[in-house]
Motif scaffolding. Structure first.
Motif, PDB file in Angstrom:
ATOM      1  N   THR A 137      -7.240  -5.059   1.252  1.00  0.00           N
ATOM      2  CA  THR A 137      -8.473  -5.078   2.038  1.00  0.00           C
ATOM      3  C   THR A 137      -8.223  -5.452   3.490  1.00  0.00           C
ATOM      4  O   THR A 137      -9.127  -5.344   4.322  1.00  0.00           O
ATOM      5  N   HIS A 149       0.819  -1.201   0.000  1.00  0.00           N
ATOM      6  CA  HIS A 149       0.000   0.000   0.000  1.00  0.00           C
ATOM      7  C   HIS A 149       0.859   1.260   0.000  1.00  0.00           C
ATOM      8  O   HIS A 149       0.546   2.245  -0.679  1.00  0.00           O
ATOM      9  N   THR A 167      -8.915   0.457  -5.317  1.00  0.00           N
ATOM     10  CA  THR A 167      -9.633  -0.243  -6.376  1.00  0.00           C
ATOM     11  C   THR A 167      -9.090   0.197  -7.733  1.00  0.00           C
ATOM     12  O   THR A 167      -9.028   1.389  -8.026  1.00  0.00           O
ATOM     13  N   ASP A 218      -7.650   2.843   3.195  1.00  0.00           N
ATOM     14  CA  ASP A 218      -6.451   2.419   2.483  1.00  0.00           C
ATOM     15  C   ASP A 218      -6.743   1.432   1.358  1.00  0.00           C
ATOM     16  O   ASP A 218      -5.810   1.018   0.657  1.00  0.00           O
ATOM     17  N   HIS A 219      -8.004   1.030   1.195  1.00  0.00           N
ATOM     18  CA  HIS A 219      -8.324   0.118   0.093  1.00  0.00           C
ATOM     19  C   HIS A 219      -8.123   0.837  -1.235  1.00  0.00           C
ATOM     20  O   HIS A 219      -8.436   2.019  -1.372  1.00  0.00           O
ATOM     21  N   THR A 243     -10.049  -4.841  -5.838  1.00  0.00           N
ATOM     22  CA  THR A 243      -9.735  -3.987  -4.697  1.00  0.00           C
ATOM     23  C   THR A 243      -8.631  -4.641  -3.882  1.00  0.00           C
ATOM     24  O   THR A 243      -8.782  -5.768  -3.401  1.00  0.00           O
ATOM     25  N   LYS A 277     -10.424   0.779   5.783  1.00  0.00           N
ATOM     26  CA  LYS A 277     -11.154   0.993   4.541  1.00  0.00           C
ATOM     27  C   LYS A 277     -10.594   2.156   3.729  1.00  0.00           C
ATOM     28  O   LYS A 277     -10.600   2.117   2.488  1.00  0.00           O
TER      29      LYS A 277
END
Length: 465
Positions: free
Chosen positions: A301, A234, A310, A307-308, A298, A305
Motif C-alpha cells: 500500500t 511487488h 489484494t 500496484d496494490h 492488501t 494504487k
C-alpha cells in the motif's frame, strides 16, 4: 569384514588400459546427446577464437565431469584414465577447460543460460522428469551464499548471513510426483540483496517451466510460485502474476501485517496437527500442532494504487513456550503465540495452501546437493567464469536427475550423491566384439536392474514406431 589374505600377500598395479571407474557415465552422456546438448551449444553460444573453440565438446565435457563428481577444474582429470578415451571422444585436459571458462563474458553466460533452458526442455520431453507438471507445478525461488576464501575472486562480499562469498540465486521446478530441477540460476556478488534481479529470473524460470509442460498445453494447469520473506516485494509478485502463476510468499511482519493478524477473531482459528513434527527456527524446538486462520489483505500500500495487491493472508500460530522472550515491539498480541503469515492468491483451500507453502523447503535439498557437488568450490578468480560454472552445475544437476528418472522410481527422487554412487560410479571393463564396445560390469551389483533400465533407455535400440 577383513582381507581374505594377509596384507603382505596383496599387491596393486595401475596398468589396465581397459578399465573405467564411471561406467554409468556412458548412458548419461548418451542421454545428453539425445537431448542435443552439443548442438544447442553450437546454435546459441558464440565462441572466441582464442580458448573458446570446440565449445560443443568442452561444455558437455565439463557437465560430464560434474556428473561424475568433479567439483573443481583439476577434478576434470577424472575423465582421463583407463579406457575413457576409448569410450568417449573429445575429452579435454583440465587446463584447456579452465582456459575455456576464463574466456566467458557476461553475454556468453547469458547464452549458456539459454542452452540450459532449452536442454531442460529437451530432458522433460524425453524422460519422466516432471511427471504431472501439466496439472500442478511448483516454482521455488531461493538464494544461498557460497563461501569463498582469499581476496582473488571478483564480486566477493559479505552476504545476509555475514559469510564472505558469492550469492547464487536459483529457481527450481517440481511437482507432487517429481523431485525439483533447476529452471534458472544466476550468480551475483556476495553483498547483494536477496530480491535483486529475482523478478527477472522468475520470468525466465516461468518461461522454461512452461516449455517443460508446466500448466498444460492449454495453460489451465496450476503453477504456484513459492518464496520466503526475502522476496516479499511487488516486483516478484507482479512477475508471477504476469507469468500466469499464483504466488505464495512468506509475509514480513510489517505494521499492516500485524494489524491484519490482530483483526482475526478467536473463533476463526482452525487447529491442525502435523503428521510429523517440524523444527521451528525461532523457538529452536520441535512442534507438532498449531492453528491456522486467514484474512483478506492488501499488500504494498506504500506504492501507487495500481500496484496494490489484494489476496489472502494465511496465518499459522504456535504457542510461545517462553512468553518472556517476546521481540521488542510485538506487543500483547504476540506474547502467547508466535505467528507466521503467508501472502498468497492460491486457489487451494486454506489448510492445503498452508501445507503447500511449507513444502517450499524442498529447494534447500537442491542447494545442499549442489554444495556437496559442483558448488563445493567456485574455481576461478573471474566472476564470469564462476557464473558459467554455476550454469554448468545446473545442467549437470538436471541431467543427473533425468537419468535417475529413467532408472527407477526410487532414483527419480534420490539425491545426486545417491544416483552418482549407485548408477554413475560403477567400475567397468571395456571389451570389443564384432566392432562393438561392451561394458563388463561387476556381478551382483545391487542396483543392476535400475542401471540396466537406464542403459536400455539411452543406449538401446530405438523404440518401434
Amino acid at each position: 569384514m577383513r582381507l581374505s589374505h594377509g596384507s603382505s600377500a596383496l599387491s596393486a598395479t595401475f596398468d589396465d588400459p581397459n578399465l573405467v571407474s564411471v561406467g554409468g557415465l556412458a548412458p548419461v552422456v548418451a542421454l545428453a546427446q539425445h537431448c542435443r546438448l552439443g548442438e544447442l551449444v553450437v546454435e546459441k553460444l558464440t565462441r572466441k577464437a582464442t580458448g573458446g573453440v570446440n565449445a560443443q565438446l568442452k561444455v558437455p565435457g565439463l557437465v560430464a565431469g560434474m556428473v561424475a563428481g568433479a567439483d573443481s577444474i583439476d577434478d576434470m582429470d577424472l575423465l582421463r584414465h583407463g579406457g575413457m578415451e576409448r569410450l568417449f571422444a573429445g575429452i579435454r585436459a583440465p587446463s584447456t577447460l579452465g582456459t575455456f571458462l576464463r574466456c566467458f563474458t557476461f553475454g556468453h553466460v547469458r547464452q549458456l543460460d539459454s542452452v540450459a533452458a532449452s536442454f531442460l526442455t529437451g530432458l522433460a520431453a524425453s524422460t519422466p522428469l516432471l511427471a504431472g507438471a501439466e496439472q500442478v507445478a511448483f516454482l521455488d525461488l531461493d538464494d544461498t551464499i557460497r563461501q569463498t576464501h582469499g581476496y582473488a575472486k571478483q564480486g566477493v562480499g559479505y552476504g545476509y548471513n555475514k559469510t564472505k562469498g558469492l550469492n547464487a540465486l536459483l529457481a527450481t521446478v517440481s511437482t507432487p510426483l517429481a523431485a525439483p530441477v533447476i529452471a534458472a540460476s544466476r550468480l551475483r556478488k556476495g553483498s547483494v540483496n536477496s530480491a535483486r534481479g529475482a523478478a527477472a529470473l522468475l520470468r525466465e524460470a516461468l518461461t522454461t517451466a512452461r516449455g517443460c509442460g508446466a500448466g498444460g498445453p492449454q495453460g489451465d494447469g496450476l503453477i504456484i510460485m513459492r518464496a520466503d520473506s526475502a522476496y516479499y516485494t511487488h516486483d516478484v509478485v507482479d512477475a508471477a502474476r504476469r507469468g500466469g502463476a499464483h504466488f505464495s510468499i512468506t509475509a514480513r511482519m510489517t505494521a499492516t501485517v500485524k494489524a491484519a493478524i490482530g483483526s482475526i477473531t478467536e473463533d476463526t482459528w482452525t487447529a491442525i496437527r502435523y503428521p510429523q513434527a517440524i523444527w521451528d527456527e525461532e523457538g529452536q524446538c520441535w512442534i507438532s500442532d498449531a492453528e491456522v486462520a486467514e484474512v483478506t489483505f492488501t499488500a504494498f500500500t506504500g506504492r501507487r494504487k495500481a500496484d496494490h495487491v489484494t489476496a489472502r493472508l494465511i496465518v499459522r500460530r504456535v504457542k510461545r513456550l517462553n512468553p518472556d522472550h517476546v521481540p521488542a515491539g510485538q506487543g500483547e498480541l504476540f506474547a502467547a503465540h508466535r505467528y507466521h503469515a503467508v501472502f498468497t492468491d492460491s486457489p487451494q483451500p486454506m489448510l492445503e495452501a498452508e501445507a503447500t507453502h511449507r513444502q517450499h523447503a524442498i529447494v534447500e535439498q537442491v542447494i545442499a546437493d549442489l554444495k556437496r557437488g559442483p558448488l563445493a568450490h567456485l574455481p576461478s578468480g573471474k566472476f564470469a567464469a564462476n557464473s558459467a560454472w554455476l550454469v554448468l552445475a545446473a545442467i549437470a544437476f538436471n541431467l543427473t536427475r533425468a537419468a535417475g528418472a529413467l532408472a527407477s522410481t526410487f532414483h527419480a527422487k534420490a539425491t545426486t550423491a545417491t544416483i552418482r554412487a549407485q548408477l554413475i560410479a560403477v567400475p567397468a571393463r571395456l571389451a570389443r566384439s564384432a566392432r562393438r564396445l561392451c561394458l563388463h560390469l561387476p556381478r551382483d551389483w545391487p542396483w543392476q536392474t535400475a542401471w540396466t533400465q537406464l542403459f536400455h533407455a539411452t543406449c538401446g535400440p530405438p523404440a518401434a514406431a
